[in-house]
Design an enzyme around this catalytic site. Sequence first.
Site, PDB file in Angstrom:
ATOM      1  N   CYS A 269      -1.720 -12.120  -8.026  1.00 44.76           N
ATOM      2  CA  CYS A 269      -0.840 -12.574  -9.107  1.00 44.76           C
ATOM      3  C   CYS A 269       0.629 -12.535  -8.685  1.00 44.76           C
ATOM      4  O   CYS A 269       1.064 -13.382  -7.922  1.00 44.76           O
ATOM      5  CB  CYS A 269      -1.103 -11.744 -10.373  1.00 44.76           C
ATOM      6  SG  CYS A 269      -0.439 -12.480 -11.885  1.00 44.76           S
ATOM      7  N   HIS A 364      -6.855 -12.778 -11.180  1.00 46.01           N
ATOM      8  CA  HIS A 364      -7.146 -11.346 -11.216  1.00 46.01           C
ATOM      9  C   HIS A 364      -8.616 -11.087 -10.857  1.00 46.01           C
ATOM     10  O   HIS A 364      -9.484 -11.062 -11.732  1.00 46.01           O
ATOM     11  CB  HIS A 364      -6.855 -10.778 -12.604  1.00 46.01           C
ATOM     12  CG  HIS A 364      -5.406 -10.717 -12.931  1.00 46.01           C
ATOM     13  ND1 HIS A 364      -4.709  -9.525 -13.046  1.00 46.01           N
ATOM     14  CD2 HIS A 364      -4.500 -11.691 -13.161  1.00 46.01           C
ATOM     15  CE1 HIS A 364      -3.442  -9.773 -13.334  1.00 46.01           C
ATOM     16  NE2 HIS A 364      -3.302 -11.088 -13.406  1.00 46.01           N
ATOM     17  N   GLU A 366     -10.012  -8.357 -10.134  1.00 51.39           N
ATOM     18  CA  GLU A 366     -10.517  -7.047 -10.555  1.00 51.39           C
ATOM     19  C   GLU A 366     -11.346  -7.119 -11.829  1.00 51.39           C
ATOM     20  O   GLU A 366     -12.009  -6.153 -12.208  1.00 51.39           O
ATOM     21  CB  GLU A 366      -9.365  -6.057 -10.740  1.00 51.39           C
ATOM     22  CG  GLU A 366      -8.547  -6.207 -11.997  1.00 51.39           C
ATOM     23  CD  GLU A 366      -7.617  -7.416 -11.985  1.00 51.39           C
ATOM     24  OE1 GLU A 366      -7.169  -7.818 -13.066  1.00 51.39           O
ATOM     25  OE2 GLU A 366      -7.348  -7.947 -10.883  1.00 51.39           O
TER      26      GLU A 366
END
Length: 405
Positions: A269, A364, A366
Amino acid sequence: MAPNQKDPAVVVLEDGTTFVGHAYAARGRTLGEIVFSTGMTGYQETFTDPSYHRQIIVMTAPHIGNTGVNSEDPESTQYWAAGVVLRDPARRSSNWRATGELEDSLEAQGVVGICDIDTRALTRHLRERGVMRAGIFSGAAIPSGAAERNPAAIEVLLGIVRQQPLMAGANLAAEVSTDEAYVVEPENEPLATVVAVDLGIKARTPQQLAARGARVVVVPASTTLAKIEELHPDGVFFSNGPGDPEVATTQIELLRGVLEAGYPFFGICFGNQLLGRALGYGTYKLEYGHRGVNQPVLDRSTGKVEITAHNHGFAVDAPTDGPSNSPYKDGHFGRVEVSHIGLNDDVVEGLRCLDIPAFSVQYHPEAAAGPHDASYLFDRFIDMMTAHREDAATGAAASEGKDQI
């Protein structure tokens, strides 16, 4: 639930558009850039994401709060959203993991919100006009007549909104970064040491690296290259975070030092935007950005489409028609290719350096909240660090052999 649920509230946009509804969570005044998120789930992870610092979040899903809140899902120790805008808040949560109500949790931390407004109309307005500054006003902060859209009252609030700084030019990483370094350990013997520069990091990110055997040392945004070198990392990671990448000059220079030193690098990001600028490319502000957990991205190396989680209002301006020499110092860092493309608008969603060990993505991986399509990127980083360490060892052995001859 918070008392006086039907207190009036108003959200005022800097172009003069107003929406009248009812107060939600804390009463008072909040200001920020108003953006919208298309995620239907994961509101707790969204509101605790430091990337949303100084932003008022419009949730496009009609019902928010259904699953309540718990102690496991927050991505930081506090809510970072400047304010929240909802259509129909849940009257009560209904989920086996819930330990509390969303509204009570937001109110306890002073997050001002508004509900019972047409969030579809507001979202369409932002898509047509672009995100802009806004304010939510309720309780003692709402002047008499504002709920009835009295022009004089609205003009007062509009003046307050327009006095706020723009997101373009905002340098915010230091405001959300950790003050002290901390370590996230793997369960077993570490396979690698990663220095993660916290520009607004989400808790799930170092956990993902640790789950793959990395010892993660999370350091403040003000960390120097000398401090990173003292930690003898196998790789360096730059996290997500808020603000305009163009003005994050300290972190851009730090990243150039990391690349010069030859450390394997992975950025997410904001980290992707900083890699772009470190390589000499520009960045620009998107009209309304990408926010949500349902954004399609093409991995150009495999041809696979990933459904990914996003939160960004800026993007890297790099050529997408093939590898190019990094503009910094006439190709100093070698060739770079755009590795991922956003399928909604062809925005650059990833960079891969072809001559140095560095890559990044705009989204993202994650998955907090969000799908797990892109979790392979953490494996790719581990593999990159392992290969780099083995190459270094082989090179050192070869050099020692030559010295003995």
